[in-house]
Scaffold this motif. Sequence first.
Motif, PDB file in Angstrom:
ATOM      1  N   UNK A  55       5.085   8.586  18.303  1.00 52.59           N
ATOM      2  CA  UNK A  55       3.672   8.226  18.142  1.00 52.59           C
ATOM      3  C   UNK A  55       3.506   7.116  17.098  1.00 52.59           C
ATOM      4  N   UNK A  56       4.246   7.209  15.991  1.00 52.43           N
ATOM      5  CA  UNK A  56       4.152   6.172  14.965  1.00 52.43           C
ATOM      6  C   UNK A  56       4.741   4.861  15.470  1.00 52.43           C
ATOM      7  N   UNK A  57       5.856   4.940  16.199  1.00 51.37           N
ATOM      8  CA  UNK A  57       6.435   3.725  16.784  1.00 51.37           C
ATOM      9  C   UNK A  57       5.383   3.036  17.637  1.00 51.37           C
ATOM     10  N   UNK A  58       4.768   3.800  18.526  1.00 54.74           N
ATOM     11  CA  UNK A  58       3.775   3.226  19.431  1.00 54.74           C
ATOM     12  C   UNK A  58       2.571   2.681  18.665  1.00 54.74           C
ATOM     13  N   UNK A  59       2.069   3.445  17.722  1.00 53.12           N
ATOM     14  CA  UNK A  59       0.878   3.041  16.970  1.00 53.12           C
ATOM     15  C   UNK A  59       1.130   1.775  16.153  1.00 53.12           C
ATOM     16  N   UNK A  60       2.223   1.741  15.409  1.00 56.28           N
ATOM     17  CA  UNK A  60       2.513   0.580  14.563  1.00 56.28           C
ATOM     18  C   UNK A  60       2.820  -0.660  15.405  1.00 56.28           C
ATOM     19  N   UNK A  61       3.559  -0.480  16.490  1.00 57.96           N
ATOM     20  CA  UNK A  61       3.867  -1.617  17.363  1.00 57.96           C
ATOM     21  C   UNK A  61       2.595  -2.143  18.022  1.00 57.96           C
ATOM     22  N   UNK A  62       1.706  -1.252  18.391  1.00 55.86           N
ATOM     23  CA  UNK A  62       0.425  -1.667  18.985  1.00 55.86           C
ATOM     24  C   UNK A  62      -0.395  -2.459  17.962  1.00 55.86           C
TER      25      UNK A  62
END
Length: 171
Positions: free
Chosen positions: A64-71
């Motif tokens: 979730x953090x990977x996705x959120x930060x990359x977004x």
Amino acid sequence: MNRRFSALLAAMLFPMVAAAAEPQEPPATAELSPATRALIIAEMQAMAQAMGRIHTAVVSGDHATVSDEARKIHDSFVLKQELSAAQREELGAKLPAGFIAADRAFHVLARNLAQAGEHHDATLQRLWFQEMTRACQSCHIDHAGTRFPGLTPHAAQANDGHGDGTDHATE
């Protein structure tokens, strides 16, 4: 020293010596007004911080953090955010086309990483994070060499983490 070792040593040192001898151009942002340059630098610093959080999330399996930060990186185009019309014109006139293209490509990589996070695909997360890191290094070499003198022209391609210099991401 034997001849083979001397040749190997020369092959290893020559790129470093050649790179050190090449004159460094000023950063691509050097010609920008102080306010516009400050916005670009602030975006770069925010992306660097997000990359640190992504690294921790990738190695921790925090999809979730990977996705959120990359977004957040993907959506952070300064050109779409805080720039005035005059600043947009300034960027178009003063930044090299390669810088703008590299920035756009980096944001595409961030979108790919965000999608890998959404799909809980740890393998693709590592790949896209590695490609983003390589893109950062390449852009810094090409457009901000004087700010990052420790990077050499071959640094972004020389080691992909496998230790053999092979670009496994494109195999």
